[in-house]
Scaffold this motif. Structure first.
Motif, short mmCIF file in Angstrom:
data_model
loop_
_atom_site.label_atom_id
_atom_site.label_comp_id
_atom_site.label_asym_id
_atom_site.label_seq_id
_atom_site.Cartn_x
_atom_site.Cartn_y
_atom_site.Cartn_z
N GLU A 24 33.14 45.20 29.23
CA GLU A 24 34.54 44.86 28.95
C GLU A 24 35.43 45.10 30.16
OE1 GLU A 24 38.21 46.00 25.89
OE2 GLU A 24 36.23 46.91 25.64
N LEU A 25 35.30 46.25 30.80
CA LEU A 25 36.12 46.57 31.97
C LEU A 25 35.51 46.03 33.26
CD1 LEU A 25 37.09 50.27 31.15
CD2 LEU A 25 38.49 48.22 30.89
N ILE A 26 34.30 45.53 33.18
CA ILE A 26 33.54 45.02 34.33
C ILE A 26 33.44 46.11 35.40
CG2 ILE A 26 33.21 43.13 35.95
CD1 ILE A 26 34.78 41.33 34.22
N LEU A 27 32.70 47.15 35.07
CA LEU A 27 32.44 48.26 35.98
C LEU A 27 30.99 48.20 36.42
CD1 LEU A 27 34.33 51.11 34.08
CD2 LEU A 27 35.19 49.60 35.89
N PRO A 28 30.72 48.36 37.72
CA PRO A 28 29.37 48.14 38.23
C PRO A 28 28.45 49.34 38.06
CG PRO A 28 30.82 48.75 40.03
CD PRO A 28 31.68 48.69 38.78
N LEU A 29 27.15 49.06 38.08
CA LEU A 29 26.18 50.15 38.09
C LEU A 29 26.18 50.87 39.42
CD1 LEU A 29 23.06 48.53 36.37
CD2 LEU A 29 24.55 50.30 35.44
N ASN A 30 26.49 50.16 40.49
CA ASN A 30 26.46 50.74 41.84
C ASN A 30 27.56 50.13 42.68
OD1 ASN A 30 23.62 52.17 41.82
ND2 ASN A 30 23.30 50.13 40.96
N SER A 31 27.91 50.79 43.75
CA SER A 31 28.82 50.21 44.74
C SER A 31 28.12 49.04 45.43
CB SER A 31 29.23 51.26 45.76
OG SER A 31 29.95 52.30 45.15
N SER A 32 28.92 48.13 46.00
CA SER A 32 28.35 46.96 46.67
C SER A 32 29.12 46.66 47.95
CB SER A 32 28.37 45.74 45.73
OG SER A 32 29.69 45.46 45.29
N LEU A 33 28.52 45.82 48.78
CA LEU A 33 29.09 45.48 50.09
C LEU A 33 28.97 43.97 50.29
CD1 LEU A 33 30.22 47.23 52.52
CD2 LEU A 33 28.02 46.76 53.62
N SER A 34 30.02 43.36 50.81
CA SER A 34 30.01 41.90 50.97
C SER A 34 30.73 41.47 52.23
CB SER A 34 30.67 41.23 49.75
OG SER A 34 32.06 41.53 49.73
N ILE A 35 30.56 40.18 52.55
CA ILE A 35 31.28 39.54 53.65
C ILE A 35 32.09 38.39 53.06
CG2 ILE A 35 31.12 38.26 55.81
CD1 ILE A 35 28.49 39.64 56.36
N SER A 36 33.40 38.37 53.33
CA SER A 36 34.23 37.25 52.92
C SER A 36 34.10 36.14 53.95
CB SER A 36 35.70 37.68 52.80
OG SER A 36 35.86 38.59 51.73
N LEU A 37 33.82 34.92 53.47
CA LEU A 37 33.58 33.79 54.36
C LEU A 37 34.88 33.03 54.63
CD1 LEU A 37 30.24 32.52 52.80
CD2 LEU A 37 30.59 34.15 54.67
N HIS A 38 34.88 32.26 55.71
CA HIS A 38 36.13 31.65 56.16
C HIS A 38 36.56 30.53 55.22
CE1 HIS A 38 39.28 30.27 58.82
NE2 HIS A 38 39.06 31.34 59.56
N GLN A 39 37.87 30.50 54.96
CA GLN A 39 38.40 29.52 54.02
C GLN A 39 38.46 28.11 54.58
OE1 GLN A 39 41.84 30.88 51.68
NE2 GLN A 39 41.46 32.94 52.46
N ASP A 40 38.26 27.95 55.87
CA ASP A 40 38.16 26.60 56.42
C ASP A 40 36.96 25.87 55.84
OD1 ASP A 40 40.37 26.95 57.97
OD2 ASP A 40 39.30 27.20 59.86
#
Length: 336
Positions: free
Chosen positions: A29-45
């Motif tokens: 319901e609250l959308i809480l993760p099992l673990n922390s995560s890491l990502s890269i935001s890609l360019h909006q172009d």
């Protein structure tokens, strides 16, 4: 306050790809993760969602259009996000509300706040296939959260709002490399995203997206994670795949042409699709040597890929002040 006026704003937000995935949810319901995560935001172009929101006292209900098609606004996650934005907007300091009343009659009607009691019309589109494993829910809900926050005057930390729509959306609230924190509080207040490094930190980083299919996934990411949590014996070993078939390959600008040549050689396009086979950042193609082809011992697989997209890290959500970019007119209907 003029009761015939409306407020309109348009924003964009990026796709992000997870380098370390969050594996699943401990609270649906609250959308809480099992673990922390890491990502890269890609360019909006290359990859982005665009959202226009119009609020007006004349609207009798909230409405939504997605990629040009009208959709129900009753979906639970959308409702949770709308509720959270309005809840925070209702707590705006009194001086913000007074300032809003002072400028509501100004000629610059495009850049003022809407009262949280007004209904809103929303239109969103992606410049990439939706539901095909390219993180459309991340960019879409991040864009929605950011746009509504600007519309209703919600300030401060916004990734927790985006999270209510889609867990990975909280990471699309920032550019560069982003960490979504697991958090410890039961209400999820500390399960937010933070930028680890900005998009400018590693300018030579390149990302290839190998699109096997741009059709909607048979199994959604949310459902895939539910199945993993319920059935995977490898979950505690930290091994998961997304539900989509498309691959993301990280390289550097120096090696991009060689890697592109290697991929294009072993996964050649259909002849009819060759002009649109390589998309995104302009690159030369450096085919592999005969020695390398023989050493790999791999036969070319024609038509295995739909297309290849080259991109790089990019910034977080942005407001767009070009009237041509609006997806809804000032009356809240499709068209700018």
């Amino acid at each position: 306050m003029a009761e015939t006026s409306s407020v309109r704003i348009t924003c964009t937000a990026p796709v992000n790809i997870a380098i370390i995935k969050y594996w699943g949810k401990r609270d649906e319901e609250l959308i809480l993760p099992l673990n922390s995560s890491l990502s890269i935001s890609l360019h909006q172009d290359q990859l982005k969602s665009t959202t226009t929101a119009v609020a007006s006292p004349a609207f009798s209900e909230d409405k939504l259009w997605l990629n040009g098609q009208e959709k129900s606004v009753q979906e639970s996650r959308l409702q949770a996000l709308l509720h959270e934005v309005r809840r925070r907007a209702a707590k705006r300091p009194l001086e913000d509300v007074q300032r809003e009343e002072e400028v509501v009659e100004s000629v610059n009607s495009e850049h003022r706040l809407a009262p949280p009691s007004w209904h809103v019309h929303i239109s969103s589109k992606n410049n990439f296939p939706t539901g095909a494993g390219l993180a459309s829910s991340a960019s879409g809900y991040a864009c929605l959260a950011f746009t509504l926050a600007q519309l209703f005057g919600v300030r401060g930390e916004l990734s927790g709002i985006a999270r209510r729509g889609s867990g990975s959306a909280c990471r699309s609230m920032y550019g560069g490399v982003v960490r979504w924190t697991h958090g410890e509080q039961a209400d999820g207040a500390d399960s937010i995203a933070v930028q680890v490094i900005p998009e400018s930190y590693w300018p030579e980083l390149r990302v290839f997206i190998l699109v096997v299919s741009d059709l909607q996934k048979a199994v959604s990411s949310s459902e895939g994670m539910r199945r993993s949590v319920a059935t995977s014996r490898l979950l505690q070993a930290g091994y998961t795949f997304d539900a989509g078939p498309n691959a993301f390959v990280l390289t550097t600008a120096r090696d991009a042409s060689k890697l592109l040549g290697l991929i294009a050689h072993f996964f050649p396009p259909q002849t009819s699709n060759s002009k649109r086979y390589i998309r995104g950042l302009p690159l030369t193609t450096d085919p592999p040597s005969l020695e390398l082809q023989c050493a790999l011992g791999f036969e070319p697989q024609p038509n295995a890929l739909h297309y290849i997209l080259c991109t790089r890290p990019g910034p977080g959500p942005q407001c767009i002040f070009d009237n041509e970019a609006h997806l809804l007119n000032i009356d809240g209907l499709p068209g700018n």
